[in-house]
Structures are given as structure tokens and as C-alpha cells.
Design an enzyme around this catalytic site. Structure first.
Site, PDB file in Angstrom:
ATOM      1  N   GLU A   1       0.935  -1.095   0.132  1.00 54.82           N
ATOM      2  CA  GLU A   1       0.166  -0.044   0.544  1.00 54.82           C
ATOM      3  C   GLU A   1       1.385   1.564  -0.010  1.00 54.82           C
ATOM      4  O   GLU A   1       0.558   2.433  -0.470  1.00 54.82           O
ATOM      5  CB  GLU A   1      -1.178  -0.281   1.066  1.00 54.82           C
ATOM      6  CG  GLU A   1      -2.077  -0.945   1.019  1.00 54.82           C
ATOM      7  CD  GLU A   1      -1.884  -2.061   1.767  1.00 54.82           C
ATOM      8  OE1 GLU A   1      -0.135  -2.860   1.856  1.00 54.82           O
ATOM      9  OE2 GLU A   1      -3.123  -3.212   1.796  1.00 54.82           O
TER      10      GLU A   1
ATOM     11  N   LYS B   1     -17.213   0.054   6.454  1.00 58.02           N
ATOM     12  CA  LYS B   1     -18.375  -0.652   5.071  1.00 58.02           C
ATOM     13  C   LYS B   1     -19.282  -1.575   4.617  1.00 58.02           C
ATOM     14  O   LYS B   1     -20.216  -1.161   3.452  1.00 58.02           O
ATOM     15  CB  LYS B   1     -17.859  -2.858   5.794  1.00 58.02           C
ATOM     16  CG  LYS B   1     -17.837  -3.581   4.530  1.00 58.02           C
ATOM     17  CD  LYS B   1     -17.350  -4.869   4.726  1.00 58.02           C
ATOM     18  CE  LYS B   1     -17.918  -5.925   3.501  1.00 58.02           C
ATOM     19  NZ  LYS B   1     -16.686  -7.525   4.168  1.00 58.02           N
TER      20      LYS B   1
ATOM     21  N   MET C   1      24.442   8.221   2.464  1.00 53.73           N
ATOM     22  CA  MET C   1      24.337   9.751   3.552  1.00 53.73           C
ATOM     23  C   MET C   1      24.327   9.123   4.930  1.00 53.73           C
ATOM     24  O   MET C   1      24.927  10.151   5.684  1.00 53.73           O
ATOM     25  CB  MET C   1      23.080   9.773   3.160  1.00 53.73           C
ATOM     26  CG  MET C   1      22.122  10.987   4.002  1.00 53.73           C
ATOM     27  SD  MET C   1      23.819  12.073   3.373  1.00 53.73           S
ATOM     28  CE  MET C   1      23.293  13.378   1.824  1.00 53.73           C
TER      29      MET C   1
ATOM     30  N   PHE D   1     -11.900  -7.119  13.897  1.00 56.00           N
ATOM     31  CA  PHE D   1     -11.070  -8.076  12.898  1.00 56.00           C
ATOM     32  C   PHE D   1     -10.596  -7.049  11.743  1.00 56.00           C
ATOM     33  O   PHE D   1     -11.094  -5.958  11.280  1.00 56.00           O
ATOM     34  CB  PHE D   1     -11.103  -8.960  11.820  1.00 56.00           C
ATOM     35  CG  PHE D   1      -9.767  -9.360  11.129  1.00 56.00           C
ATOM     36  CD1 PHE D   1      -9.296  -9.850  11.317  1.00 56.00           C
ATOM     37  CD2 PHE D   1     -10.570  -9.717   9.943  1.00 56.00           C
ATOM     38  CE1 PHE D   1      -8.344 -10.877  11.184  1.00 56.00           C
ATOM     39  CE2 PHE D   1      -9.598 -10.037   8.970  1.00 56.00           C
ATOM     40  CZ  PHE D   1      -8.420 -10.183   9.033  1.00 56.00           C
ATOM     41  N   GLN D   2      -8.633  -6.677  12.259  1.00 54.68           N
ATOM     42  CA  GLN D   2      -8.687  -5.157  10.472  1.00 54.68           C
ATOM     43  C   GLN D   2      -9.432  -3.666  11.542  1.00 54.68           C
ATOM     44  O   GLN D   2      -9.846  -3.247  10.893  1.00 54.68           O
ATOM     45  CB  GLN D   2      -8.877  -5.902   9.703  1.00 54.68           C
ATOM     46  CG  GLN D   2      -7.911  -7.028   9.291  1.00 54.68           C
ATOM     47  CD  GLN D   2      -7.344  -7.437   7.845  1.00 54.68           C
ATOM     48  OE1 GLN D   2      -8.920  -7.034   6.908  1.00 54.68           O
ATOM     49  NE2 GLN D   2      -6.721  -7.629   7.366  1.00 54.68           N
TER      50      GLN D   2
HETATM   51  C1  LIG Z   1      12.396   4.854   5.490  1.00 54.55           C
HETATM   52  C2  LIG Z   1      13.733   5.609   5.896  1.00 54.55           C
HETATM   53  N1  LIG Z   1      14.304   5.149   6.801  1.00 54.55           N
HETATM   54  C3  LIG Z   1      15.520   5.393   7.212  1.00 54.55           C
HETATM   55  C4  LIG Z   1      16.013   6.340   6.390  1.00 54.55           C
HETATM   56  C5  LIG Z   1      17.859   7.729   6.644  1.00 54.55           C
HETATM   57  N2  LIG Z   1      18.306   7.558   6.240  1.00 54.55           N
HETATM   58  C6  LIG Z   1      18.846   8.571   4.808  1.00 54.55           C
HETATM   59  S1  LIG Z   1      19.737   8.479   3.552  1.00 54.55           S
HETATM   60  C7  LIG Z   1      20.169   5.928   4.233  1.00 54.55           C
HETATM   61  C8  LIG Z   1      20.634   6.160   3.013  1.00 54.55           C
HETATM   62  C9  LIG Z   1      19.746   5.831   2.480  1.00 54.55           C
HETATM   63  O1  LIG Z   1      21.094   4.554   1.048  1.00 54.55           O
HETATM   64  P1  LIG Z   1      20.731   4.253   0.200  1.00 54.55           P
HETATM   65  O2  LIG Z   1      19.439   4.180  -0.859  1.00 54.55           O
HETATM   66  O3  LIG Z   1      21.850   3.350  -0.313  1.00 54.55           O
HETATM   67  O4  LIG Z   1      21.387   5.981  -0.576  1.00 54.55           O
HETATM   68  P2  LIG Z   1      22.891   6.322  -0.824  1.00 54.55           P
HETATM   69  O5  LIG Z   1      22.838   7.131   0.450  1.00 54.55           O
HETATM   70  O6  LIG Z   1      24.124   5.859  -0.643  1.00 54.55           O
HETATM   71  O7  LIG Z   1      22.835   7.041  -2.406  1.00 54.55           O
HETATM   72  C10 LIG Z   1      19.048   6.108   5.189  1.00 54.55           C
HETATM   73  C11 LIG Z   1      19.482   5.002   6.227  1.00 54.55           C
HETATM   74  C12 LIG Z   1      15.678   7.250   5.197  1.00 54.55           C
HETATM   75  N3  LIG Z   1      15.843   8.690   5.258  1.00 54.55           N
HETATM   76  N4  LIG Z   1      14.133   7.390   5.521  1.00 54.55           N
END
Ligand SMILES: Cc1ncc(C[n+]2csc(CCOP(=O)(O)OP(=O)(O)O)c2C)c(N)n1
Ligand SMILES: [Mg+2]
Lengths: 163, 573
Positions: free
Chosen positions: B51, B163, B481, B113-114
Site C-alpha cells: 500500500e 463497510k 548518507m 478484525f482489521q
Molecule cells: C524510511 C527511511 N529510513 C531511514 C532513513 C535514513 N536514511 C537517510 S539516507 C539513508 C541511506 C540511503 O541509502 P541508499 O539508498 O543506498 O542511498 P545512498 O545514500 O547510498 O546514495 C538512510 C538510511 C530514511 N531517510 N528513510
């Protein structure tokens, strides 16, 4: 600074929770909140007392206005206004304390609304600070229970909050 | 008079609203609605695999078109799975209508439920929400939901439908309202003329002006006005992450994105300006850096449709509440009538200064000795191969910042990313949402090997509906990052930012019937990318191996002013 906000709100299920939720979500504080329907059943009126610097209160007011259910918001403390709160307060009342409570209630123009051989329940209406003063005036050792409605407010004179 | 069930009313209302596609996933509480959906062909439904993806698809449609997207999910887990997508849209002020099933009215509150309290759970992340209490309300609620979602400061609206409200045997009259009026909801339609006059005087008399504009200009359809104003005045323009494309990225008056990973020249221009015309922005902490040191010599004119955004973080000297488009039109009128012209001498000096800043940094990066490809090179290649005209839907991380910095957006609505919430997993479904609505356009998802795995199940949806997006995966083998912050602040202790056990993405996508291309050397990049984009009817996953040690620069130094930046691993301002 303390502010009293009056809010007209659509009387719909869930609308109150949006107002209350806003305060916790945005880290604003609520000192008191009262709510009831107005003469127009489709509208509720909320009175909120909150405190914060001007910037915070400006945000609170804007955020309240932004809620889709909120019809109008005014800050009563910006002009002349009247505020009232109702308190019911129960004391252990035997011996000398019994007279003292009665006397103090009279001075504050309170009423004793329930009596047993060992308790008095006093009803007092006034500004929040008057209610505070009453509590301070009596020996707290005898105090058993307090219930306060929170502040309701209205502007003085011809100014009205309506749609 | 035609009699319809609640479910039929809901679908008819969507038809009459002009909705042609919805994204969703069925379940117990929405089965009546799905049955009504089955028996018509005006509203097409796309079945996602989770979703969250449905909400992102609807959201991206809205970002590309300005119109509310629609998602539909079942109660309970369906609804909670949609929350991330709703919050993503909310944070970026994106119009969306989300229809959630609910247990039957008499079961609400019984822990059925749900059952989840969707109105409660979604409350902090919606613009508004409705519960249907009688089937005859449905048409009006739908109309109101679109009205609220799309007007004022846009945002997501949830309609929770128990529903029993959609029971096929209970039939009612159907009329779709032409318009709705709500006494409690009246977004402003124009700015205060006195304020506009005051603001214009500041603007025309400024010696070191800058236009700082954001997502509000794009969602408020005010790009043409912005361009005309900026070019008539010859003032520099910077865009936020959300505002990229509002002003042409290749124009000489554009100084780049501002903020934490903004360009050196944009941040310097902001810091030294004497007047900031801020339009459709919210002075986010990722833009301003330390508030106490923010642009010390600047006066601020702030235009926004949402009064809560004004003077929330940075005090506006002249606040103007109103739609960006209408207010900017008023500025243009003032300009045409104005006897005062911008101070040409002052502007010349100002541009000279800005150009010096440009030559000092100007978006350079090191392509050192190593064999490894640089992420910046990949984005520049993407920009080249797609002529700067693709829809670029990004995930979240370093790759997102590189895409924002190095893809030159000349048009609005092309850069589609989760700016405010920073939702990893956004990019791929977003690209799908754009592609199904713009089948002839080039649609790229720029992602990382971390983010893509957050909604990788949608490869299956793409097979089912033939959605040939191009996935550009900047594979650095780590949560880049996070790793960058660990390098900078935690002495390179890479706590859980390393991605072990990555799948073979090429084989993975092949198993869904898509095409996978792995690129390891820069010299192979252009050909591979051209090949990928030439395969018009294929989803292509480009797994591009990049330098795992690269950091995003410039980077503002925390709690400093806008001009305090790291420019590379060894230089700072
Ligand atoms: C749902 C979610 N969980 C955690 C984060 C924290 N976060 C920000 S950037 C990142 C790393 C992203 O890794 P990747 O997609 O490999 O991109 P890169 O930075 O390596 O280009 C994380 C864990 C986030 N922004 N969103
Ligand atoms: Mg990565």
C-alpha cells in the site's frame, strides 16, 4: 504570558481531537480547555488557556485557524474581557476548621453546596487567580478534593465572537 | 432518478471528479467498492504490491500534474501501510485523496478484525479527514476532499469508509455536487495590496537581492510569473530542493539549490544579500542552518499561502499571505507601473561578486585517479542522455543530493522527490506513478541500493501493467548518507550502514521479465544508458557501481551561518 483563546469549531465528531492533537503535536501547552455546544448546535465553542511568548502564541493561533474544522479564533487577552472558572472543593470540616471554611467561603462569595457532619463542599466562581487565592487562604491539610472547570471567557462590550 | 449503492456512488463520484486512475490494494472492508470498480471502465485501478507504493504513485501523479492523486486501501494493515505515503505527501504539501476501508459502523471501537482508528492514526499527517456516516454523504465528501486537497496549501485528505456504507443492496439517489462551500475553510485568494506595495519598494531598491523560491511556486503554478519577474529585474534566483525546475536550471541567473547541500554560490548569495524575496518556502532547517546566524544583513519579504509558514522560523519584515501566482502577478503589475528601476550599478557589482563565487566552486568534484565512477558523473550523463527533460523521481540519500545538484531541470514538475519527510522507498513507486500517466515521457528513478530495496516488490506491478521506467541505481554498497555522517561525526565507525548480501539486481529484475544492465566503468556508461532509454517499452534497471567513499559537498557546517560550508574532504569556507 498567559493567553485565553476562544475558538468556534464545527461541532463534528473528531473536531475536538484535532484541536487537542494540535497542541501535543506542536509542543504547545494547554493550561485549561473547556468546550460545549453554542446556541447554534452546529458550532462548539472552546476556550483554551495557554502560555508562551508572542511568537509561540502567534503560531498557536495560526495553526488553530488552519484546521479545516475551525471557523474562528480570537485571543481574548488582546482586549477587555471577562473570564470565569467554576470550582468545587471539598474539605474535611470538623472542629475549628468548620467555621474557618464557612467564613472564608463567605468572604470569597462562595457557596456551600454539600454538607456532611465531617465535610463541606464549596462552590466558587471567578477568575482563575481568585480560585487559586481561595485555595491558598485555607489550610491545605483539610483539603480532600478539587475539581475546576477551566476558564470560560467572553469579550466585554459590543465585541462578539460569532460567524 | 438513478439509484446507486454507496460503493457505486463512491466510484461515480471519482468518475465525475475526472479521476482516471487510482492505485490500491483490496481487502475485506473495501470489497464492495472493488466490486463496483470492476463493473465500470472509466476509472482504471492499478494493483500495487504494498500500500505504501499506492500512496507514492498517487502522490507523484499530483507532483507531476498539480491535481490530486487517489489511492485506495483496506482497513487495518492496509491503512497503516499507507501512513508513510500520506505523511510524505503531507510534509511536501501534495494534494492526494486516500480512501481507506473501515470495519462496519457497529463494530467500530470493538477491536474488530482489521480495525484501526485510521482517523486517529493519520490525524497529524493529513490536511483533513472524513468518516462516512451515511451513504448519502459520500458524493459530497468526495467533492469536499478534492477541494480541500487541491486548494490553499495542498495536502492529503483521508476518507474513511465503514463497510456498511457501501452495501450493494442499499441504494440511494446520486448527485455529484458542482461545488462545495465550507464556512470554516476559505483559503485566501489574493495578497494584501498594502503589503505588496511595501514589499515591492524593498525589492526594487535592493542592492544585493536574491529570490529564494520553493515547492510552493511549483504546486502554486507560479513558475511563469517567477521567471518573468526575475528576468525583468535581472536578480539572482535560488531554488530549494522542492523548488527545483521552477526557474530554469541552465539559465545564467540561476545560482543553484541552496541549503545544507546547496551550491557554494547560492549559499554565499543568500548570506550576503540585503533583500530576500522568499516565495512558497518555509525556511526549513535544512535551508537556513543556524537561525541566529541566518543572513545577517537581509530584509525578508515572505510570500506564502499558509500563514503558519510565515515568521515561524525566520521573522518576515514584510509578510504576504496569498497564492504565489496572484501575488507575483501583482508584483509584475507594480514593476510595469514603477518609475524606480533596479539600481544597475549595484546589480553589476552584485553579479560580479556572484560570478566570483561561481568560479571559486561552481559544482566541481574530484574525478581522481581511481577507476571508480563518481556518482556526479552518472547524474551528469543522465542529464545529457535525457536532454534534461526527463521526469527524475528520486529516492533518499546521497544519490538524491547528487541528482538535485547535477541534473539541470529547466522545467517544473520534473524533479519528484520526498524533500520534507525524506522517505526512502519513495522513488520507484513515484516513477511508476508518473510513467503510467505520461507513457511517452522518459521517466527515471534515481536510487541507491538501500532505498530501492524498500519498495522493490513493485517490480512485479511493473510487469503486470508494463510500466517501463528506468531505474538508475547508484550502487555504493552502503547507506551512503548515513556513512557520510559517520565519517564526519563518528570517526568513521560505520555502525550498520554497510549493505551486506545485496541481490544480483540484474538477475532479480530479469526474473520479473525486465532488463538489467550492470555498469562498472565510466567509459561504458553513456552507451549503456542510451541503450536503456532506447528500450521504450522495457523497464531497465541500471546497476551502476560507484565510488563508495564519495561524500556530498558542499555541506553546511551545523549551527553555522549559511556561508559556513565544507567544500570537499579537505576544504572549508
Ligand atoms: C524510511 C527511511 N529510513 C531511514 C532513513 C535514513 N536514511 C537517510 S539516507 C539513508 C541511506 C540511503 O541509502 P541508499 O539508498 O543506498 O542511498 P545512498 O545514500 O547510498 O546514495 C538512510 C538510511 C530514511 N531517510 N528513510
Ligand atoms: Mg547506497
Amino acid at each position: 504570558m498567559r493567553h485565553i483563546l476562544s475558538v468556534l469549531l464545527e461541532n463534528e465528531p473528531g473536531s475536538l481531537s484535532r484541536v487537542v492533537g494540535l497542541f501535543s503535536q506542536r509542543n504547545f501547552n494547554i493550561e485549561s480547555l473547556t468546550v460545549a455546544a453554542t446556541d447554534d448546535e452546529t458550532l462548539s465553542r472552546i476556550t483554551i488557556t495557554t502560555s508562551g511568548n508572542d511568537k509561540v502564541v502567534e503560531q498557536v493561533t495560526k495553526q488553530l485557524n488552519k484546521l479545516v474544522d475551525v471557523v474562528k479564533v480570537v485571543d481574548l487577552t488582546e482586549g477587555d474581557h471577562i473570564e470565569r472558572e467554576l470550582m468545587m472543593i471539598k474539605y474535611k470540616a470538623s472542629g475549628a476548621a468548620r467555621d474557618e471554611i464557612k467564613r472564608t467561603a463567605d468572604i470569597f462569595r462562595g457557596q456551600i453546596i454539600d454538607i456532611t457532619p465531617t465535610t463541606y463542599t464549596v462552590q466558587l466562581v471567578g477568575s482563575s487567580s481568585k480560585l487559586d487565592a481561595f485555595i491558598d487562604a485555607l489550610e491545605t491539610a483539610n483539603l480532600i478534593e478539587v475539581v475546576r472547570t477551566g476558564v470560560s471567557g467572553i469579550a466585554r462590550g459590543e465585541k462578539v465572537l460569532s460567524i | 432518478m438513478e439509484l446507486l449503492s454507496g460503493a457505486e456512488i463512491l466510484i461515480r463520484a471519482l468518475q465525475d471528479q475526472g479521476t482516471t486512475k487510482i492505485y490500491g490494494y483490496p481487502g475485506g472492508s473495501v470489497l464492495h467498492i472493488y466490486d463496483a470498480l470492476f463493473q465500470q471502465d472509466k476509472v482504471e485501478h492499478i494493483l500495487v504490491r504494498h500500500e505504501q507504493a499506492a500512496t507514492h504513485m498517487a502522490d507523484a501523479y499530483a507532483r507531476a500534474t498539480g491535481k490530486a492523486g487517489v489511492a485506495m486501501v483496506t482497513s487495518g494493515p492496509g491503512a497503516t501501510n499507507a501512513i508513510t505515503g500520506i505523511a510524505t505527501a503531507y510534509t511536501d504539501s501534495i494534494p492526494m485523496v486516500v480512501i481507506t476501508g473501515q470495519v462496519m459502523s457497529h463494530l467500530i471501537g470493538e477491536d474488530a478484525f482489521q480495525e484501526t482508528d485510521m482517523i486517529g492514526i493519520s490525524r497529524p499527517v493529513v490536511k483533513h479527514s472524513f468518516t462516512v456516516k451515511h451513504p448519502t454523504e459520500i458524493a459530497e465528501i468526495v467533492k469536499k476532499a478534492f477541494h480541500i486537497a487541491e486548494s490553499g496549501r495542498p495536502g492529503p485528505v483521508v476518507i474513511d469508509v465503514p463497510k456498511d456504507m457501501t452495501n450493494p443492496t442499499d441504494k440511494f439517489e446520486y448527485v455529484y455536487p458542482k461545488s462545495v462551500k465550507m464556512r470554516s475553510y476559505n483559503p485566501v485568494s489574493k495578497g494584501h495590496s498594502g503589503q505588496i506595495k511595501k514589499a515591492f519598494d524593498l525589492l526594487i531598491n535592493a542592492k544585493r537581492p536574491v529570490l529564494y523560491t520553493g515547492g510552493g511556486v511549483i504546486i502554486g503554478d507560479a513558475c511563469a510569473e517567477l521567471i518573468e519577474l526575475a528576468q525583468s529585474l535581472n536578480y539572482p534566483v535560488t531554488n530549494t530542493l522542492m523548488g527545483l525546475g521552477a526557474y530554469p536550471g541552465t539559465d545564467k541567473q540561476f545560482v543553484g539549490m541552496l541549503g545544507m547541500h546547496g551550491s557554494y554560490e547560492a549559499n554565499m548569495t543568500m548570506h550576503h544579500s540585503d533583500l530576500i524575496l522568499a516565495v512558497g518556502v518555509r525556511f526549513d532547517d535544512r535551508v537556513t542552518n543556524g537561525l541566529d546566524k541566518f543572513c545577517p544583513t537581509a530584509k525578508v519579504v515572505h510570500i506564502d499561502i499558509d500563514p503558519t509558514s510565515i515568521s515561524k522560523n525566520v521573522r518576515a519584515d514584510v509578510p504576504i499571505v496569498g497564492p504565489a501566482k496572484v501575488v507575483l502577478q501583482d508584483f509584475l503589475k507594480q514593476l510595469k507601473a514603477s518609475k524606480t528601476k533596479p539600481d544597475a550599478e549595484a546589480l553589476k557589482t552584485w553579479w560580479k561578486q556572484i560570478d566570483e563565487w561561481r568560479t571559486r566552486h561552481g559544482g566541481r568534484y574530484e574525478t581522481d585517479d581511481s577507476e571508480l565512477m563518481k556518482p556526479q558523473q552518472v547524474i551528469e550523463m543522465l542529464s545529457k542522455v535525457t536532454n534534461g527533460d526527463a521526469y527524475v523521481c528520486s529516492d533518499v540519500g546521497q544519490h538524491q543530493m547528487f541528482a538535485a545538484q547535477y541534473y539541470k531541470f529547466d522545467k517544473p514538475n520534473r524533479w519528484i522527490n520526498s524533500g520534507g519527510l525524506g522517505t526512502m522507498g519513495y522513488g520507484f513507486p513515484a516513477a511508476m506513478g508518473v510513467k503510467v500517466n505520461f507513457p511517452d515521457a522518459d521517466v527515471a528513478c534515481v536510487t541507491g541500493e538501500g532505498s530501492i530495496q524498500m519498495n522493490i516488490q513493485e517490480l512485479s506491478t511493473c510487469s503486470q501493467y508494463d510500466i517501463p521506467v528506468k531505474i538508475i541505481c547508484l550502487n555504493n554498497g552502503s547507506l551512503g548518507m548515513v556513512r557520510q555522517w559517520q565519517d564526519m561525526n563518528y570517526e568513521s565507525r560505520h555502525s550498520h550502514s554497510y549493505m551486506e548480501s545485496l541481490p544480483d539486481f540484474v538477475k532479480l529484475v530479469e526474473s520479473y521479465g525486465h532488463v538489467g544492465i550492470r555498469v562498472e566503468k565510466y567509459e561504458d556508461l553513456e552507451e549503456a544508458m542510451r541503450k536503456a532509454f532506447a528500450m521504450k517499452d522495457k523497464l531497465v534497471f541500471m546497476d551502476i557501481k560507484i565510488d563508495p567513499h564519495e561524500h556530498v559537498y558542499p555541506m553546511q557546517i551545523p549551527r553555522g551561518s549559511m556561508r559556513d560550508m565544507l567544500l570537499s574532504k579537505t576544504e572549508r569556507t
